[in-house]
Design an enzyme around this catalytic site. Structure first.
Site, short mmCIF file in Angstrom:
data_model
loop_
_atom_site.label_atom_id
_atom_site.label_comp_id
_atom_site.label_asym_id
_atom_site.label_seq_id
_atom_site.Cartn_x
_atom_site.Cartn_y
_atom_site.Cartn_z
N GLU A 41 -5.86 -12.27 6.43
CA GLU A 41 -6.76 -11.12 6.26
C GLU A 41 -7.93 -11.45 5.34
OE1 GLU A 41 -4.30 -7.83 5.00
OE2 GLU A 41 -3.32 -8.98 3.44
N ASP B 93 -8.50 -5.55 5.73
CA ASP B 93 -8.90 -6.60 4.78
C ASP B 93 -9.76 -7.65 5.45
OD1 ASP B 93 -7.97 -6.15 2.09
OD2 ASP B 93 -5.95 -6.19 2.92
N HIS C 236 0.85 -1.21 0.00
CA HIS C 236 0.00 0.00 0.00
C HIS C 236 0.88 1.25 0.00
CE1 HIS C 236 -3.65 -2.29 0.47
NE2 HIS C 236 -3.16 -2.91 1.52
C1 3PY Z 1 -5.08 -4.48 6.60
O1 3PY Z 1 -5.65 -3.92 7.55
O2 3PY Z 1 -5.66 -5.17 5.75
C2 3PY Z 1 -3.66 -4.33 6.48
O3 3PY Z 1 -3.07 -4.91 5.60
C3 3PY Z 1 -3.02 -3.44 7.50
O4 3PY Z 1 -1.72 -3.24 7.37
MG MG Z 2 -4.37 -5.82 4.17
#
Ligand code: 3PY
Ligand code: MG
Length: 257
Positions: free
Chosen positions: A148, A174, A45
């Protein structure tokens, strides 16, 4: 220092870190000199490319802080290149199965633990410390799959059982999106998924990690109490944005006579 982070995780001690999202050497130096145990250089990101990552890894490393790199994807070529640049290890987004975790370990470790190509780079003292790096790579390099997605939560045990996986790391944004409640980081569905991950990690003796995105720092205390040990607290962008907003709010509230 390289083996220290892995040892910290193995011994179940907290490792406090944060994220670097700005491709800026001075910002990275400020973060690295602040005293974090580790910093995650975020290729997922951010606009950080491989050239900038090389500089950021150097800065973090030379400041005595462990540089981990969050890959932009589970890409063995990118993993090997950041390891050759001297990253202590990788954090791999959205891992959903043992096979995907195995792919990440293969990319980071030399044979027999993995299949990473062998060549000299900054990690090997620019050629001066190849033998030492071989030992470091086997013992000290760190592989952290991110959990995630719902699928990753459902397969958490098989992911944690992959040899060479040191722990797992929750991406709360995520994860919340995957359960249909994007951004609701404290939604019960998200909390339940997080507990499943941390409990599985504790059962295997591997580290559970999480990004605590916003203050207060008491949230970190809560995560530590739940069993999380690899903590990313906020990040360069997430330190700057609230400070800038607060400054402007204070300026706008000044009385002008
Ligand atoms: C998320 O919150 O999905 C992340 O990858 C945070 O770093
Ligand atoms: Mg993430």
């Amino acid at each position: 220092m390289r083996n220290t982070l892995r040892l910290t995780l193995r011994e179940g001690r907290p490792a406090f870190g944060s994220w670097i999202q700005f491709a800026d050497p001075a910002t990275a130096e400020v973060m690295a000199c602040a005293g974090f145990d580790w910093l995650g250089i975020d290729l997922e990101h951010s606009a950080i490319d491989l050239g900038a990552a090389a500089t950021l890894i150097q800065i973090v490393d030379l400041a005595g802080c462990a540089p981990l790199v969050r890959l932009s994807a589970n890409d063995p070529v990118q993993a090997a290149r950041v390891m050759d640049l001297g990253a202590c290890g990788v954090i791999v987004p959205a891992v959903q199965s043992a096979a995907e975790a195995r792919r990440a370990v293969d990319a980071v470790k030399y044979r027999p633990q993995g299949t990473r190509g062998v060549g000299l780079g900054r990690a090997h003292g620019y050629g001066a410390r190849f033998a030492e790096y071989l030992a470091e790579n086997a013992e000290g390099s760190i592989v952290i799959p991110m959990i995630e997605q719902r699928e990753g939560v459902e397969r958490i045990e098989e992911i944690l059982h992959v040899a060479g996986v040191d722990g797992v790391f929750i991406g709360p944004y995520d994860l919340s999106a995957s359960y249909g409640v994007a951004g609701e980081l404290h939604h019960p569905l998200v909390g339940q998924a997080m507990r499943q991950v941390v409990d599985a990690a504790r059962a295997t003796g591997k580290a559970a990690g999480i990004h605590v995105v916003h203050p207060p720092v008491t949230q970190v205390a809560e995560r530590l109490a739940e069993g999380f040990r690899l903590i990313a607290y906020r990040g360069d962008m997430l330190f700057l944005t609230p400070a800038a907003l607060e400054a402007v709010e204070q300026l706008r509230s000044l009385e002008v006579s």
